[in-house]
Scaffold this motif. Structure first.
Motif, PDB file in Angstrom:
ATOM      1  N   THR A 176       1.028  -1.095   0.319  1.00  0.00           N
ATOM      2  CA  THR A 176      -0.308  -0.156  -0.491  1.00  0.00           C
ATOM      3  C   THR A 176       0.971   1.186  -0.104  1.00  0.00           C
ATOM      4  O   THR A 176       1.887   2.065   1.076  1.00  0.00           O
ATOM      5  CB  THR A 176      -0.613  -0.219   1.122  1.00  0.00           C
ATOM      6  N   PHE A 177       0.283   2.634  -0.713  1.00  0.00           N
ATOM      7  CA  PHE A 177       1.321   3.211  -0.731  1.00  0.00           C
ATOM      8  C   PHE A 177       0.370   4.768  -0.405  1.00  0.00           C
ATOM      9  O   PHE A 177      -0.527   4.428  -0.765  1.00  0.00           O
ATOM     10  CB  PHE A 177       1.166   3.656  -2.067  1.00  0.00           C
ATOM     11  N   SER A 178       1.373   5.283   0.738  1.00  0.00           N
ATOM     12  CA  SER A 178       0.076   6.428   0.939  1.00  0.00           C
ATOM     13  C   SER A 178       0.113   7.837   0.424  1.00  0.00           C
ATOM     14  O   SER A 178      -0.061   8.503   1.251  1.00  0.00           O
ATOM     15  CB  SER A 178       0.983   6.398   2.624  1.00  0.00           C
ATOM     16  N   GLY A 179       1.230   7.626  -0.396  1.00  0.00           N
ATOM     17  CA  GLY A 179       0.984   9.038  -1.237  1.00  0.00           C
ATOM     18  C   GLY A 179      -0.490   8.924  -2.075  1.00  0.00           C
ATOM     19  O   GLY A 179      -1.411   8.525  -2.870  1.00  0.00           O
ATOM     20  N   SER A 180       0.031  10.434  -2.884  1.00  0.00           N
ATOM     21  CA  SER A 180      -0.702  10.361  -4.109  1.00  0.00           C
ATOM     22  C   SER A 180      -0.391  10.309  -5.397  1.00  0.00           C
ATOM     23  O   SER A 180       0.482  10.290  -5.605  1.00  0.00           O
ATOM     24  CB  SER A 180      -1.034  11.572  -4.051  1.00  0.00           C
ATOM     25  N   GLY A 181      -1.668  10.104  -6.013  1.00  0.00           N
ATOM     26  CA  GLY A 181      -0.797  10.042  -7.999  1.00  0.00           C
ATOM     27  C   GLY A 181      -0.343   8.333  -8.358  1.00  0.00           C
ATOM     28  O   GLY A 181       0.676   8.256  -9.340  1.00  0.00           O
ATOM     29  N   PHE A 182      -1.138   7.324  -7.790  1.00  0.00           N
ATOM     30  CA  PHE A 182      -0.464   5.889  -7.274  1.00  0.00           C
ATOM     31  C   PHE A 182      -0.622   5.308  -8.552  1.00  0.00           C
ATOM     32  O   PHE A 182      -0.006   4.767  -9.307  1.00  0.00           O
ATOM     33  CB  PHE A 182      -1.395   5.400  -6.156  1.00  0.00           C
ATOM     34  N   SER A 183      -2.014   6.065  -9.292  1.00  0.00           N
ATOM     35  CA  SER A 183      -2.125   5.093 -10.267  1.00  0.00           C
ATOM     36  C   SER A 183      -1.326   5.299 -11.453  1.00  0.00           C
ATOM     37  O   SER A 183      -1.511   4.691 -12.845  1.00  0.00           O
ATOM     38  CB  SER A 183      -3.344   5.277 -10.944  1.00  0.00           C
ATOM     39  N   PHE A 184      -0.151   6.505 -11.629  1.00  0.00           N
ATOM     40  CA  PHE A 184       0.160   6.695 -12.618  1.00  0.00           C
ATOM     41  C   PHE A 184       1.725   6.435 -12.826  1.00  0.00           C
ATOM     42  O   PHE A 184       2.677   6.840 -13.948  1.00  0.00           O
ATOM     43  CB  PHE A 184       0.777   8.827 -12.444  1.00  0.00           C
ATOM     44  N   ASN A 185       2.487   5.618 -12.030  1.00  0.00           N
ATOM     45  CA  ASN A 185       3.242   5.124 -11.916  1.00  0.00           C
ATOM     46  C   ASN A 185       3.659   3.681 -12.789  1.00  0.00           C
ATOM     47  O   ASN A 185       2.174   2.849 -11.712  1.00  0.00           O
ATOM     48  CB  ASN A 185       4.421   5.203 -10.704  1.00  0.00           C
ATOM     49  N   ALA A 186       4.811   3.151 -12.258  1.00  0.00           N
ATOM     50  CA  ALA A 186       4.428   1.982 -12.675  1.00  0.00           C
ATOM     51  C   ALA A 186       5.166   0.986 -11.362  1.00  0.00           C
ATOM     52  O   ALA A 186       6.066   1.465 -10.340  1.00  0.00           O
ATOM     53  CB  ALA A 186       6.229   0.844 -13.326  1.00  0.00           C
ATOM     54  N   MET A 187       4.847  -0.313 -10.744  1.00  0.00           N
ATOM     55  CA  MET A 187       5.351  -0.955  -9.572  1.00  0.00           C
ATOM     56  C   MET A 187       5.801  -1.946 -10.098  1.00  0.00           C
ATOM     57  O   MET A 187       5.400  -2.351 -11.083  1.00  0.00           O
ATOM     58  CB  MET A 187       3.561  -1.033  -8.852  1.00  0.00           C
ATOM     59  N   ALA A 188       6.543  -2.871  -8.806  1.00  0.00           N
ATOM     60  CA  ALA A 188       7.079  -3.755  -8.785  1.00  0.00           C
ATOM     61  C   ALA A 188       7.262  -4.940  -7.990  1.00  0.00           C
ATOM     62  O   ALA A 188       7.136  -4.250  -6.608  1.00  0.00           O
ATOM     63  CB  ALA A 188       8.480  -3.602 -10.354  1.00  0.00           C
ATOM     64  N   TRP A 189       7.101  -5.567  -7.710  1.00  0.00           N
ATOM     65  CA  TRP A 189       7.951  -6.595  -6.709  1.00  0.00           C
ATOM     66  C   TRP A 189       9.433  -6.867  -7.350  1.00  0.00           C
ATOM     67  O   TRP A 189       9.603  -7.376  -7.607  1.00  0.00           O
ATOM     68  CB  TRP A 189       7.315  -8.168  -6.193  1.00  0.00           C
ATOM     69  N   TYR A 190      10.026  -6.857  -5.739  1.00  0.00           N
ATOM     70  CA  TYR A 190      11.396  -8.066  -5.899  1.00  0.00           C
ATOM     71  C   TYR A 190      11.635  -8.480  -4.639  1.00  0.00           C
ATOM     72  O   TYR A 190      10.848  -8.668  -4.028  1.00  0.00           O
ATOM     73  CB  TYR A 190      12.608  -6.292  -6.020  1.00  0.00           C
ATOM     74  N   ARG A 191      12.364  -9.095  -4.912  1.00  0.00           N
ATOM     75  CA  ARG A 191      13.167 -10.383  -3.834  1.00  0.00           C
ATOM     76  C   ARG A 191      14.612 -10.576  -3.683  1.00  0.00           C
ATOM     77  O   ARG A 191      15.040 -10.601  -4.358  1.00  0.00           O
ATOM     78  CB  ARG A 191      12.164 -11.814  -3.825  1.00  0.00           C
ATOM     79  N   GLN A 192      15.048 -10.602  -2.136  1.00  0.00           N
ATOM     80  CA  GLN A 192      15.770 -11.328  -2.424  1.00  0.00           C
ATOM     81  C   GLN A 192      16.635 -12.315  -1.154  1.00  0.00           C
ATOM     82  O   GLN A 192      15.936 -12.352   0.051  1.00  0.00           O
ATOM     83  CB  GLN A 192      17.216  -9.796  -1.510  1.00  0.00           C
ATOM     84  N   ALA A 193      17.313 -12.733  -1.779  1.00  0.00           N
ATOM     85  CA  ALA A 193      17.541 -14.110  -0.861  1.00  0.00           C
ATOM     86  C   ALA A 193      19.002 -14.424  -0.154  1.00  0.00           C
ATOM     87  O   ALA A 193      19.265 -13.354  -0.941  1.00  0.00           O
ATOM     88  CB  ALA A 193      17.662 -15.678  -1.514  1.00  0.00           C
ATOM     89  N   PRO A 194      19.415 -14.057   1.076  1.00  0.00           N
ATOM     90  CA  PRO A 194      20.111 -14.776   1.540  1.00  0.00           C
ATOM     91  C   PRO A 194      21.940 -14.890   0.733  1.00  0.00           C
ATOM     92  O   PRO A 194      21.358 -16.046  -0.108  1.00  0.00           O
ATOM     93  CB  PRO A 194      20.339 -16.030   3.188  1.00  0.00           C
TER      94      PRO A 194
END
Length: 113
Positions: A22-40
């Motif tokens: 969840t993004f707490s700011g404004s303009g959420f819909s205008f930007n690309a989003m992504a999931w990243y992961r980091q394993a040990p």
């Protein structure tokens, strides 16, 4: 302004989890989003991305198992993870692109064999 992930946890191989960001700011819909992961001991890697238009892309390792989506009305992005494998174990981070980039603090996903 921040990104907050939730939904991580411990699951057996073959199980499912749904992550939320969840993004707490404004303009959420205008930007690309992504999931990243980091394993040990490994570098952070892109898991899935979603454009403002809704177009998606996935790492080969998760294609057919993970689904990224977004609800602009809720300022929230999701990652549905099915058929989880032990190699999916990592800290998962959400990311928002833009002139100012945002990263969440991460949520741990642990898949037991």
């Amino acid at each position: 302004v921040q990104l907050v992930e939730s939904g991580g946890g411990l699951v057996q191989a073959g199980g499912s989890l749904r992550l939320s960001c969840t993004f707490s700011g404004s303009g959420f819909s205008f930007n690309a989003m992504a999931w990243y992961r980091q394993a040990p001991g490994k570098q952070r890697e892109l898991v899935a991305g979603i454009a403002s238009s809704g177009g998606t892309n996935y790492a080969d390792s998760v294609k057919g198992r993970f689904t990224i989506s977004r609800d602009n009305a809720k300022n929230t992005m999701y990652l549905q993870m099915n058929s989880l494998k032990p190699e999916d174990t990592a800290v998962y981070y959400c990311y928002r692109s833009g002139l100012i980039e945002y990263w969440g603090r991460g949520t741990q996903v642990t898949v037991s064999s």
